[in-house]
Design an enzyme around this catalytic site. Sequence first.
Site, PDB file in Angstrom:
ATOM      1  N   ALA A   8      19.305  39.620  77.408  1.00  0.00           N
ATOM      2  CA  ALA A   8      19.028  39.269  78.795  1.00  0.00           C
ATOM      3  C   ALA A   8      17.965  40.204  79.355  1.00  0.00           C
ATOM      4  O   ALA A   8      18.009  41.413  79.137  1.00  0.00           O
ATOM      5  CB  ALA A   8      20.312  39.362  79.620  1.00  0.00           C
ATOM      6  N   ALA A  31      13.410  22.700  79.616  1.00  0.00           N
ATOM      7  CA  ALA A  31      14.412  23.548  80.269  1.00  0.00           C
ATOM      8  C   ALA A  31      15.806  23.043  79.945  1.00  0.00           C
ATOM      9  O   ALA A  31      16.086  21.849  80.060  1.00  0.00           O
ATOM     10  CB  ALA A  31      14.187  23.537  81.778  1.00  0.00           C
ATOM     11  N   ALA A  33      18.605  24.780  81.261  1.00  0.00           N
ATOM     12  CA  ALA A  33      19.516  25.304  82.285  1.00  0.00           C
ATOM     13  C   ALA A  33      19.962  24.206  83.233  1.00  0.00           C
ATOM     14  O   ALA A  33      19.252  23.223  83.459  1.00  0.00           O
ATOM     15  CB  ALA A  33      18.830  26.410  83.076  1.00  0.00           C
ATOM     16  N   HIS A  47      11.613  30.524  87.618  1.00  0.00           N
ATOM     17  CA  HIS A  47      10.964  30.139  86.364  1.00  0.00           C
ATOM     18  C   HIS A  47       9.923  29.057  86.613  1.00  0.00           C
ATOM     19  O   HIS A  47       8.811  29.121  86.083  1.00  0.00           O
ATOM     20  CB  HIS A  47      12.008  29.650  85.342  1.00  0.00           C
ATOM     21  CG  HIS A  47      12.499  30.709  84.426  1.00  0.00           C
ATOM     22  ND1 HIS A  47      12.052  30.825  83.139  1.00  0.00           N
ATOM     23  CD2 HIS A  47      13.403  31.694  84.603  1.00  0.00           C
ATOM     24  CE1 HIS A  47      12.660  31.847  82.558  1.00  0.00           C
ATOM     25  NE2 HIS A  47      13.494  32.385  83.423  1.00  0.00           N
ATOM     26  N   ALA A  49       8.277  28.375  89.370  1.00  0.00           N
ATOM     27  CA  ALA A  49       7.146  28.919  90.135  1.00  0.00           C
ATOM     28  C   ALA A  49       6.196  29.698  89.235  1.00  0.00           C
ATOM     29  O   ALA A  49       4.998  29.782  89.520  1.00  0.00           O
ATOM     30  CB  ALA A  49       7.661  29.805  91.265  1.00  0.00           C
ATOM     31  N   ASP A  80      13.386  26.664  76.395  1.00  0.00           N
ATOM     32  CA  ASP A  80      14.013  27.861  76.961  1.00  0.00           C
ATOM     33  C   ASP A  80      15.268  27.439  77.723  1.00  0.00           C
ATOM     34  O   ASP A  80      15.169  26.815  78.762  1.00  0.00           O
ATOM     35  CB  ASP A  80      13.028  28.558  77.889  1.00  0.00           C
ATOM     36  CG  ASP A  80      13.396  29.984  78.205  1.00  0.00           C
ATOM     37  OD1 ASP A  80      14.471  30.441  77.785  1.00  0.00           O
ATOM     38  OD2 ASP A  80      12.606  30.646  78.909  1.00  0.00           O
TER      39      ASP A  80
END
Length: 170
Positions: A8, A31, A33, A47, A49, A80
Amino acid sequence: MTLVLGGARSGKSRYAEGLIEAQPGPWLYVATAQGWDDEMRERIAQHRARRPPPWVTADAPRDLPAVIRRAPPGRPVLVDCLTLWLTNVMLDEAADLPAATDALLESCRAAAGPLVLVSNEVGFGIVPENALARRFRDEAGRLHQRLAALADRVVLVVAGLPMILKGDHA
């Protein structure tokens, strides 16, 4: 294909973005997430931005292999992150984790352009106290081993510093 591992806040995402940005754009950011709470929604916004055009974002919290397969030929793709994808699949009671993992590896093998995968290395810590956390750590380790065997390059990022474990320097 490049696999970028790190803890992290290790700098792994920024490093991976730099690898992709060294290629001609537009670039595809995949992405994994999900914004379950305010803090996670804020992380996602930060992320996004950081990635103005020519970045294009595709959300793939569970169906990551399909998004990788649909990427236009030659388009650089950044995923990611794999540990969030793994979490999403593991928490989906209807999901078949071995089949999902096999599909991910097959989509990586068939990628039609540069592919950079980001994941959290979670095996350096203590043994988790509960069964789900131990299973997650074990599944992440197995996934990383399989992807590392397939990858052309594997990089471990620590304190913002990339350490090449396999392949050439970017």
